[in-house]
Structure formats: structure tokens, C-alpha cells
Scaffold this motif. Structure first.
Motif, PDB file in Angstrom:
ATOM      1  N   LYS A 155     -57.768   7.665  18.998  1.00  0.00           N
ATOM      2  CA  LYS A 155     -57.968   8.136  17.627  1.00  0.00           C
ATOM      3  C   LYS A 155     -56.654   8.545  16.975  1.00  0.00           C
ATOM      4  O   LYS A 155     -56.650   9.063  15.860  1.00  0.00           O
ATOM      5  CB  LYS A 155     -58.948   9.312  17.621  1.00  0.00           C
ATOM      6  N   TYR A 156     -55.567   8.353  17.678  1.00  0.00           N
ATOM      7  CA  TYR A 156     -54.259   8.725  17.178  1.00  0.00           C
ATOM      8  C   TYR A 156     -53.429   7.468  16.916  1.00  0.00           C
ATOM      9  O   TYR A 156     -53.818   6.356  17.244  1.00  0.00           O
ATOM     10  CB  TYR A 156     -53.513   9.598  18.198  1.00  0.00           C
ATOM     11  N   ALA A 168     -56.232   7.072  12.315  1.00  0.00           N
ATOM     12  CA  ALA A 168     -56.459   5.748  12.884  1.00  0.00           C
ATOM     13  C   ALA A 168     -55.528   4.742  12.216  1.00  0.00           C
ATOM     14  O   ALA A 168     -55.187   4.874  11.033  1.00  0.00           O
ATOM     15  CB  ALA A 168     -57.914   5.331  12.685  1.00  0.00           C
ATOM     16  N   LEU A 169     -55.103   3.738  12.977  1.00  0.00           N
ATOM     17  CA  LEU A 169     -54.183   2.742  12.434  1.00  0.00           C
ATOM     18  C   LEU A 169     -54.787   2.037  11.218  1.00  0.00           C
ATOM     19  O   LEU A 169     -54.081   1.715  10.256  1.00  0.00           O
ATOM     20  CB  LEU A 169     -53.803   1.727  13.517  1.00  0.00           C
ATOM     21  N   LYS A 170     -56.098   1.826  11.255  1.00  0.00           N
ATOM     22  CA  LYS A 170     -56.762   1.149  10.134  1.00  0.00           C
ATOM     23  C   LYS A 170     -56.648   1.961   8.850  1.00  0.00           C
ATOM     24  O   LYS A 170     -56.611   1.404   7.755  1.00  0.00           O
ATOM     25  CB  LYS A 170     -58.237   0.918  10.460  1.00  0.00           C
ATOM     26  N   GLU A 171     -56.643   3.300   8.993  1.00  0.00           N
ATOM     27  CA  GLU A 171     -56.514   4.156   7.818  1.00  0.00           C
ATOM     28  C   GLU A 171     -55.069   4.220   7.337  1.00  0.00           C
ATOM     29  O   GLU A 171     -54.808   4.375   6.145  1.00  0.00           O
ATOM     30  CB  GLU A 171     -57.012   5.567   8.156  1.00  0.00           C
ATOM     31  N   LEU A 172     -54.140   4.096   8.279  1.00  0.00           N
ATOM     32  CA  LEU A 172     -52.720   4.169   7.925  1.00  0.00           C
ATOM     33  C   LEU A 172     -52.226   2.888   7.263  1.00  0.00           C
ATOM     34  O   LEU A 172     -51.424   2.929   6.318  1.00  0.00           O
ATOM     35  CB  LEU A 172     -51.901   4.454   9.186  1.00  0.00           C
ATOM     36  N   LEU A 173     -52.700   1.750   7.736  1.00  0.00           N
ATOM     37  CA  LEU A 173     -52.183   0.452   7.276  1.00  0.00           C
ATOM     38  C   LEU A 173     -52.165   0.285   5.756  1.00  0.00           C
ATOM     39  O   LEU A 173     -51.155  -0.148   5.195  1.00  0.00           O
ATOM     40  CB  LEU A 173     -52.997  -0.682   7.910  1.00  0.00           C
ATOM     41  N   PRO A 174     -53.266   0.607   5.043  1.00  0.00           N
ATOM     42  CA  PRO A 174     -53.245   0.403   3.593  1.00  0.00           C
ATOM     43  C   PRO A 174     -52.237   1.284   2.870  1.00  0.00           C
ATOM     44  O   PRO A 174     -51.928   1.035   1.702  1.00  0.00           O
ATOM     45  CB  PRO A 174     -54.679   0.765   3.169  1.00  0.00           C
ATOM     46  N   SER A 195     -60.613  -5.754   4.330  1.00  0.00           N
ATOM     47  CA  SER A 195     -61.415  -4.587   4.696  1.00  0.00           C
ATOM     48  C   SER A 195     -60.741  -3.281   4.286  1.00  0.00           C
ATOM     49  O   SER A 195     -61.358  -2.236   4.269  1.00  0.00           O
ATOM     50  CB  SER A 195     -61.682  -4.568   6.206  1.00  0.00           C
ATOM     51  N   ALA A 196     -59.451  -3.340   3.963  1.00  0.00           N
ATOM     52  CA  ALA A 196     -58.737  -2.132   3.569  1.00  0.00           C
ATOM     53  C   ALA A 196     -57.715  -2.477   2.485  1.00  0.00           C
ATOM     54  O   ALA A 196     -56.578  -2.814   2.787  1.00  0.00           O
ATOM     55  CB  ALA A 196     -58.035  -1.525   4.777  1.00  0.00           C
TER      56      ALA A 196
END
Length: 270
Positions: free
Chosen positions: A192-193, A208-214, A157-158
Motif C-alpha cells: 500500500k506504499y 498507491a502508485l496508481k494514485e500517484l501516477l496521474p 483509468s486515471a
């Protein structure tokens, strides 16, 4: 599933008309199937699936709060995958057409339904589910396969960025602190942090963690829980409790962090 009982299902769909349409189509395509409940958000899907323990789950991908993939991951973490009398439900994801999403589902061999529903496609899904329910003789192995498929979908997904981050920009009062990734011990989702924790400081970043992970180097930063990513170079010890659940301790930090069953394969040697 007991062969003397009717198969059961749970539908998680936040749009009532689409939920009703799926239930009506299922009644036509699979009359024996009993829909135990219809819920409209991911958190309720997890709660009701644990309570009702249906044979099949139909999870919409986009739901308020937990999305369908995250709800399935949370449910898998809470489920006892070794119980022979309570195998993990068969999963079907419902999604609007998206070539990338469809390719991800096909790569992981997980079934999906596209919106708007098509009767012929649903009939194929029903046939696959009926076959799957008749051969659930090795629930532990099937559960491990489901976990692997979910990991693949969550990762797909990312897609990772070509150049991983080297620094984190964190606001501290009126200033911005540049935090080298090498100093970060772990990241933890907080609404949201994301909390950024080093051995001596804690920062908040509005990402968001999902945005940071990739953006992280996956060979160094390991996701061990839906909301936790650790710096693998800081791993100090991995502990398994009496229930078989893992937790990790990290150099320079006192807290112990739980490891989700979804990511316990990282510590398979234990």
C-alpha cells in the motif's frame, strides 16, 4: 486456435453467482465453447491462463488483489507474443455500468460486457470473438495491438491532473521531508506504499502508485513496469538480454530495473 478443436475460455469473476450466470449464458450463446476453468481473483487468472492457454478470457474488472486490467497486463508481460502456435487470448472485460469505463473500452476497441448480463449483448460479443478467432493469422501483430489497447485502458483509468506535482511529502520519523521531484530517480510500488528513491536516500509514502501516477509529469516520469516509474532524465542505459527482455540502469543507482513488455515501446529504437 486449431480449427479442428473446440474454442476454449477462462472466466475470472469473484462473485460465484455472476460467474455461474456467465457460464450458463455462454453455454446457450456458444455451445461449442469449452470453459476450462473459473477463478475468483486476478492472480489465479494469470496463473491459470498461462497453464491452460485458452482462446478467450473473460476478466471481471473488479477482483481482489489484481484487478482485471492489471491481471491482463501481467499476463501479457509473461506471454510469448511471437509464438505463432500460441496467440494471445482474445480479451473480454466484464464491468458494472460506468460511462467513463465504457467510453475507455470503446476508444480502445476492446470488447466488454456490462453487468447484469444481457443475452443480446453477449451474442454480439460471441459473434465478434468467433470472427476474431478465425483470422488470427498474424499473432505477433495482433499481440502488439492488444498491448497498445491495454496501455490505453490503463492510462484512461486515471486521467492526468492539470498541474503535476513538484514535491513529494515523505515522513521521516516525526518530521516530513519535502523531496523535490527533480531529485527522484524512480518510484516503486510496495504493497500500500510507494518507495521513493533518490541517488542517496529512500523514502516511503502512504500512497498507491496508481494514485500517484496521474499527479506526475508523464513526459518526465515513465512507467516501465506495473510497479515501477522512472525519471527519464536519469536513464543511463537500456539493455536487451538474450531472451529479448529489456532492463534499464539509472544514474546514481546500482540496480537494474526490468522493463515490462507492455512498456517496451518506450525504447522501440533499440
Amino acid at each position: 486456435m486449431n480449427t479442428d478443436q473446440h474454442p476454449t475460455a477462462l472466466i475470472a469473476e469473484d462473485e460465484p453467482l455472476l460467474a455461474a450466470a456467465l457460464q450458463a449464458e455462454l453455454a446457450h450463446a456458444w455451445p461449442e465453447l469449452q470453459v476450462l476453468a473459473v477463478v475468483g481473483d486476478g492472480a489465479s487468472a494469470v496463473t491459470q491462463a498461462m497453464r491452460l492457454q485458452p482462446d478467450v478470457l473473460f476478466f471481471d474488472i473488479r477482483m481482489p488483489g489484481l484487478n482485471g486490467l492489471d491481471a491482463a497486463a501481467e499476463l501479457a508481460d509473461a506471454w510469448d507474443g511471437t509464438a505463432p502456435d500460441k496467440p494471445f487470448p482474445a480479451l473480454v472485460f466484464v464491468t458494472a455500468y460506468d460511462q467513463y469505463a465504457v467510453a475507455a473500452f470503446e476508444a480502445q476497441a476492446m470488447d466488454y460486457l456490462l453487468k447484469p448480463l444481457q443475452a443480446a449483448r453477449l451474442q454480439k460479443t460471441v459473434a465478434k470473438l468467433q470472427q476474431a478467432l478465425t483470422r488470427r493469422t498474424q499473432p505477433a501483430q495482433q499481440f502488439e495491438s492488444t498491448l497498445a489497447q491495454l496501455r490505453g485502458l490503463l492510462g484512461a483509468s486515471a486521467p492526468p491532473m492539470a498541474t503535476p506535482l513538484k514535491m513529494i511529502q515523505a515522513s521521516v520519523g516525526n518530521a516530513i521531508r519535502m523531496v523535490p521531484l527533480s531529485e527522484v530517480v524512480y518510484f516503486e510500488a510496495a504493497d500500500k506504499y510507494v518507495r521513493v528513491l533518490t541517488t542517496s536516500h529512500e523514502y516511503l509514502i502512504r500512497t498507491a502508485l496508481k494514485e500517484l501516477l496521474p499527479q506526475l509529469d508523464a513526459s518526465v516520469f515513465w512507467q516501465i513496469h506495473r510497479g515501477t516509474v522512472v525519471n527519464s532524465t536519469c536513464l543511463d542505459a537500456v539493455t536487451r538480454d538474450e531472451a529479448g527482455k529489456l532492463s534499464v540502469s539509472l544514474s546514481g543507482r546500482r540496480e537494474r530495473l526490468p522493463v515490462s513488455r507492455l512498456y517496451s515501446h518506450l525504447f522501440k529504437a533499440m
